[in-house]
Design a protein around this motif. Sequence first.
Motif, PDB file in Angstrom:
ATOM      1  N   PHE A 213      24.084 -40.968  -5.019  1.00  0.00           N
ATOM      2  CA  PHE A 213      22.901 -41.697  -4.549  1.00  0.00           C
ATOM      3  C   PHE A 213      22.958 -41.788  -3.025  1.00  0.00           C
ATOM      4  O   PHE A 213      24.002 -42.131  -2.447  1.00  0.00           O
ATOM      5  CB  PHE A 213      22.852 -43.093  -5.154  1.00  0.00           C
ATOM      6  CG  PHE A 213      22.612 -43.096  -6.640  1.00  0.00           C
ATOM      7  CD1 PHE A 213      21.328 -43.015  -7.144  1.00  0.00           C
ATOM      8  CD2 PHE A 213      23.667 -43.174  -7.533  1.00  0.00           C
ATOM      9  CE1 PHE A 213      21.098 -43.006  -8.512  1.00  0.00           C
ATOM     10  CE2 PHE A 213      23.462 -43.167  -8.904  1.00  0.00           C
ATOM     11  CZ  PHE A 213      22.170 -43.079  -9.394  1.00  0.00           C
ATOM     12  N   VAL A 214      21.849 -41.478  -2.386  1.00  0.00           N
ATOM     13  CA  VAL A 214      21.783 -41.466  -0.927  1.00  0.00           C
ATOM     14  C   VAL A 214      20.598 -42.325  -0.482  1.00  0.00           C
ATOM     15  O   VAL A 214      19.459 -42.062  -0.860  1.00  0.00           O
ATOM     16  CB  VAL A 214      21.630 -40.032  -0.372  1.00  0.00           C
ATOM     17  CG1 VAL A 214      21.804 -40.033   1.143  1.00  0.00           C
ATOM     18  CG2 VAL A 214      22.635 -39.086  -1.025  1.00  0.00           C
ATOM     19  N   GLU A 215      20.891 -43.334   0.332  1.00  0.00           N
ATOM     20  CA  GLU A 215      19.850 -44.263   0.799  1.00  0.00           C
ATOM     21  C   GLU A 215      19.499 -43.970   2.256  1.00  0.00           C
ATOM     22  O   GLU A 215      20.371 -43.669   3.068  1.00  0.00           O
ATOM     23  CB  GLU A 215      20.337 -45.701   0.650  1.00  0.00           C
ATOM     24  CG  GLU A 215      19.275 -46.737   1.004  1.00  0.00           C
ATOM     25  CD  GLU A 215      19.771 -48.163   0.864  1.00  0.00           C
ATOM     26  OE1 GLU A 215      18.938 -49.060   0.631  1.00  0.00           O
ATOM     27  OE2 GLU A 215      20.998 -48.389   0.991  1.00  0.00           O
ATOM     28  N   PHE A 216      18.212 -44.088   2.583  1.00  0.00           N
ATOM     29  CA  PHE A 216      17.726 -43.855   3.936  1.00  0.00           C
ATOM     30  C   PHE A 216      16.904 -45.055   4.401  1.00  0.00           C
ATOM     31  O   PHE A 216      16.335 -45.787   3.588  1.00  0.00           O
ATOM     32  CB  PHE A 216      16.857 -42.591   3.991  1.00  0.00           C
ATOM     33  CG  PHE A 216      17.586 -41.335   3.629  1.00  0.00           C
ATOM     34  CD1 PHE A 216      18.183 -40.558   4.610  1.00  0.00           C
ATOM     35  CD2 PHE A 216      17.683 -40.928   2.305  1.00  0.00           C
ATOM     36  CE1 PHE A 216      18.855 -39.394   4.278  1.00  0.00           C
ATOM     37  CE2 PHE A 216      18.356 -39.770   1.957  1.00  0.00           C
ATOM     38  CZ  PHE A 216      18.947 -39.004   2.950  1.00  0.00           C
ATOM     39  N   ASP A 217      16.852 -45.242   5.716  1.00  0.00           N
ATOM     40  CA  ASP A 217      16.018 -46.315   6.267  1.00  0.00           C
ATOM     41  C   ASP A 217      14.535 -46.004   6.099  1.00  0.00           C
ATOM     42  O   ASP A 217      13.709 -46.907   5.954  1.00  0.00           O
ATOM     43  CB  ASP A 217      16.337 -46.521   7.752  1.00  0.00           C
ATOM     44  CG  ASP A 217      17.710 -47.160   7.958  1.00  0.00           C
ATOM     45  OD1 ASP A 217      18.070 -48.042   7.160  1.00  0.00           O
ATOM     46  OD2 ASP A 217      18.416 -46.754   8.892  1.00  0.00           O
TER      47      ASP A 217
END
Length: 441
Positions: A251-255
């Motif tokens: 899982f990769v979170e971005f602003d």
Amino acid sequence: MGGHRDAKVVIIGCGIAGIAAAQKLVKAGFHHVRILEATGRSGGRIKTGRIGRELNAEDILPAQKLFLELINESSDFQSQRGEPWPSVGDFLRAQVQQHAAEKWKDVDEATRSLRLCVISNMLKVECCVNGTHSMDEVSMGAFGLYKTLPGLDCTFPGGYEGLTQNLIEELPAGLVTYNKPVRCVNWNSAKSAEPVIIECDGQKLVADHVIVTVPLGYLKKHHSTLFHPPLPLHKLLSVQRLGFGTNNKIFVEFDSPWWDADCEVIFFVWDDEDAVVDQVPDVQTSWIKKLFGFTVLKPTERHGHLLCGWISGHESEYMETLSEQQVTDAITQLIRRFTGNPIITPRRILRSQWFHDPWTCGSYSNLGKGCSEQDLDNLMEPLPPKGSKSQPLQVLFAGEATHHCYFSTVHGAVLTGWREADRLISHYSLITPSEFPKSKF
């Protein structure tokens, strides 16, 4: 100048000079102008290097259509009771090359190469679906056994654990004992009325029946010490033949999102994979190329700007050994390379590490090369085997790997648990009260 309209002019080279000459001649009224270019593009030494580009539907649909046709065709061999190809991977690779030569013979080389690269990406997707390192390890003859459960996927608002938590809450308090690993199940292969003895660390428990629900990966690794006496040979061989692989999520979170609002899935197509591959040549240096892409988690109001990456096989197992920062760096470089945007930076990542979990040793099962439906029958068969004169149904087997057509799934696991519970319920409904065993607890 009157005859210039009929003059035939050939320009050699479609660089900027050739293009400029043609443009000027056409504007002056020359009707028979041609440019001959040796390569497949215009511009000559004027060339824009594109680090990343987004493919359109015309680029990928022919490849997707062919791949899905072949996947459906490979499932049909199960009903023919044959093993015409060594594996699903061998079949797909051979058929893709044949179809490409026949159906795409009039397509230019660059387009044909791109379509084959798309198919390599779809092979990686299929590896994740099947929980295998390569489709070369999946049985062709048994591939059609898997069935898709009708209906939509179910997403739990509080995460997948919400399912197990709701079921646990229906059980009596104190029924579950945590941190109690089982080291050995002692069952009786000879004629005997002795109960089953389960050895834990520093403790022995007795029971009339044991339902074993450990993952196939754990069974493969520990069967020799988990059962005494050992598993019967036919069951052991089936444990060894059935496949069990690794499929991890990152899982990769971005602003903020760098993908379109209507985007559902992002696929990474590498332009050097037109040989139709689902493995990388060097796991340590190229493991990230096995990550086929991301699914976009929606709705944004619930998840934020979050992507879920999928990676299977030995590349996935190697990823587990890296630090979180190393994985983050690799993901960052991957996205920047494909988008051409040098400032995209993930906020944080979260990954699964199923292969190095000592109680799972991988993710889920598949039908390995040489497998048949009989192997599933053997795996789910209770101990002692039919025909034995010893106490029946001492050891029963449940778990996703024991379902005939829903192996590798959560619903398959649930159904096998119900199946073995029904087996015991049916057993006791057929015996008289005087035959009921006395409680050992």
